[in-house]
Design a protein around this motif. Structure first.
Motif, short mmCIF file in Angstrom:
data_model
loop_
_atom_site.label_atom_id
_atom_site.label_comp_id
_atom_site.label_asym_id
_atom_site.label_seq_id
_atom_site.Cartn_x
_atom_site.Cartn_y
_atom_site.Cartn_z
N GLY A 1 73.01 22.35 -40.47
CA GLY A 1 72.00 23.04 -41.29
C GLY A 1 72.09 22.50 -42.69
O GLY A 1 73.13 21.98 -43.10
N ALA B 1 71.56 27.05 -46.19
CA ALA B 1 70.99 27.74 -45.02
C ALA B 1 71.95 28.79 -44.45
O ALA B 1 71.54 29.67 -43.70
N LEU C 1 68.30 27.17 -39.78
CA LEU C 1 67.17 27.00 -40.69
C LEU C 1 67.09 28.16 -41.70
O LEU C 1 67.39 29.30 -41.34
N GLU D 1 61.13 27.49 -47.32
CA GLU D 1 61.59 26.58 -48.38
C GLU D 1 61.86 27.34 -49.67
O GLU D 1 62.81 27.03 -50.39
N LYS E 1 65.35 19.42 -47.24
CA LYS E 1 64.05 19.28 -46.55
C LYS E 1 64.06 18.06 -45.61
O LYS E 1 63.56 18.14 -44.49
N ILE F 1 66.20 18.92 -42.48
CA ILE F 1 65.47 19.78 -41.54
C ILE F 1 64.49 18.92 -40.73
O ILE F 1 64.39 19.05 -39.51
N LYS G 1 64.63 18.20 -36.62
CA LYS G 1 63.52 18.50 -35.71
C LYS G 1 63.10 17.27 -34.91
O LYS G 1 62.67 17.37 -33.76
N PHE H 1 67.25 26.17 -32.52
CA PHE H 1 67.10 26.34 -33.97
C PHE H 1 67.17 27.84 -34.26
O PHE H 1 66.43 28.61 -33.66
#
Length: 201
Positions: A19, A23, A130, A134, A160, A163, A167, A175
């Motif tokens: 993470g 997070a 996550l 943001e 950012k 993340i 993904k 997640f």
């Protein structure tokens, strides 16, 4: 080959938790470690200096660049990473030993590390933590009051990107959105227990 202990089982599981900064992955990692009785946290090697709050062999194994590079050359790491000019690595031997004993072995590593570990241990179970949004992530980074605005902005940008690459990596099984920390820890614990039960059946 080490002798089998009465507590040894056959459902060892390698758990990866990743993470971005802010997070809450470390809190969740520690929560899982506390709540799952046979879990063991993998202690990484690092070439950075030890802070006064850290304990050798508990937080990290602190080592020199020479020693780290020698270990790397001998293929003793599952994965390594360079962060701000310092090196970090997950040692293979303790991970293999604990898995053989049927333990839950927890690695807290970044996306690149998770990709490297999954390539060597395809049945590792990987969770990515996550932030709810943001905005919340940026606020959490500010609330830590560890860095100036320029550093926070740098971390936010890196978060950012991490993340995004998580993904796209295809290595994460789940997640988890860390909105409320207690619920996020419980969700991670439930997922781990369900995964071990699934593999036993």
């Amino acid at each position: 080959m080490s002798h089998r202990l009465p507590t040894d089982t056959d459902d060892g599981l390698l758990l990866i938790i990743s993470g971005p900064s802010g997070a809450g992955k470390t809190t969740i990692t520690r929560g899982v470690e506390r709540k799952v009785g046979d879990s063991v946290f993998s202690v990484s090697y690092t070439t950075r200096a030890k802070t006064s709050a850290e304990t050798e062999g508990v937080d990290y194994h602190f080592t020199s660049d020479e020693q780290f590079n020698a270990m790397k050359g001998r293929g003793e790491f599952l994965e390594t990473a360079g962060v701000y000019g310092k090196q970090y690595g997950t040692p293979k031997a303790p991970v293999a030993e604990q898995l053989r004993r049927g333990r839950l072995m927890i690695l807290e590593i970044d996306v690149q590390g998770a990709i490297a570990v999954k390539a060597q241990v395809p049945d590792a179970f990987a969770i990515f933590v996550l932030p709810p949004s943001e905005d919340v992530l940026l606020q959490r980074l500010r609330d830590r009051k560890r860095e100036d605005d320029a550093q926070i902005e740098k971390r936010f940008k890196a978060a950012k990107l991490e993340i995004e690459s998580a993904k796209n990596s295809g290595v994460y099984d789940v997640f988890i959105v860390n909105d409320k920390i207690d619920l996020a820890i419980q969700r991670a614990v439930d997922l781990v227990l369900a995964e071990r039960a699934r593999r036993r059946s």
